[in-house]
Scaffold this motif. Sequence first.
Motif, short mmCIF file in Angstrom:
data_model
loop_
_atom_site.label_atom_id
_atom_site.label_comp_id
_atom_site.label_asym_id
_atom_site.label_seq_id
_atom_site.Cartn_x
_atom_site.Cartn_y
_atom_site.Cartn_z
N GLY A 1 0.80 -1.21 0.00
CA GLY A 1 0.00 0.00 0.00
C GLY A 1 0.83 1.27 0.00
O GLY A 1 0.37 2.33 0.43
N LEU A 2 2.06 1.17 -0.52
CA LEU A 2 3.00 2.30 -0.50
C LEU A 2 3.35 2.80 -1.90
O LEU A 2 4.25 3.63 -2.04
N LYS A 3 2.66 2.33 -2.90
CA LYS A 3 3.02 2.66 -4.29
C LYS A 3 3.01 4.17 -4.54
O LYS A 3 3.87 4.70 -5.24
N ALA A 4 2.07 4.88 -3.94
CA ALA A 4 1.97 6.33 -4.16
C ALA A 4 3.17 7.08 -3.58
O ALA A 4 3.44 8.22 -3.99
N LEU A 5 3.89 6.44 -2.66
CA LEU A 5 5.04 7.11 -2.03
C LEU A 5 6.35 6.81 -2.73
O LEU A 5 7.37 7.45 -2.45
N LEU A 6 6.37 5.83 -3.62
CA LEU A 6 7.61 5.32 -4.19
C LEU A 6 8.16 6.22 -5.29
O LEU A 6 7.44 6.64 -6.20
#
Length: 312
Positions: free
Chosen positions: A284-289
């Motif tokens: 659930g961290l794709k938007a931060l990558l």
Amino acid sequence: MVKIIERKCAITRSPEFEKKTLATHALNVGILCGHGCLYCSTPATLRMKSSLFPDYAGSAFKAFAAGEAVVDPTTPDRLGRALASLTPTDTVMISTLTDAWSPEAQAYDLGRKCLEKVLRESKARVRILTKNAAVANELDLLAEFRDRVVLGLSITAPLSKAQVAMVLEPKASSIKDRLGALQAAHEAKVPIFGMLCPCLPGVADRLDDLNEMLAMIRPFEPEAIWAEPVNPRGPGLSLCQEALAAAGFASIANEVRFIRGQREHTDYTARLIGTLNTAAAGMGLKALLKILVYGDGKDFSGDASSVIWLKG
């Protein structure tokens, strides 16, 4: 070995780190760091600066191989003029070439002195990147200016491969201690960013490795997570291969050796991009990558939504 120099520059504009979305300016306390990370690309950056290394035939690579650290204790004293011109939209990165909390920098308290100068005498934001848990000594200052500071401790291996990291980063803090510093900062409500760099083959490029590393930093609620394949410039990969083999990590040494070829490095980078995307999406961290790649993306056919191409 520590060499003392006095540099002319202090805070400089950094188009490269602005492109990385990390900072607009760079503040370095020296030119070679004492952490001795074998994959370090700084000597390659300094390869044309022969006048800086007269004791090593003008070679930054020879100075690095000899274990020399080069630091400027006068750095905090030369920040004044540059600080006055910084604005609230500027971000100063401490540091981009060397680590302001490396052993030789700590001997002169350079990290603390520079950080305090920038925060008290300018309006700029500060982004700290270090591999040394000693940065936790500055938590009082970081907490006081938490609205203008963001802290990152580079995570280069999962805890399950912490012994491998100790071979590659002989004088940096352990992965466990870096996580401890991040935990302390998080408890002090200091903003955190993630840095998975470099993601070496056999160490931090498989899905299990990256899942573990992301799980390690997710509890700190990072504002963003940067990741980067290892830079192939200079002798870094060769040094890593030799040290890993000598330490008994033969299979990882072979994986590092394999990507020393240009085509093999390109293939490794493409695989890493895909695996990073998969791991981040699963957490659930794709938007931060944000994946930093020294290329232009012309021959890349996968998901580049998280990639920042640094060429072209």
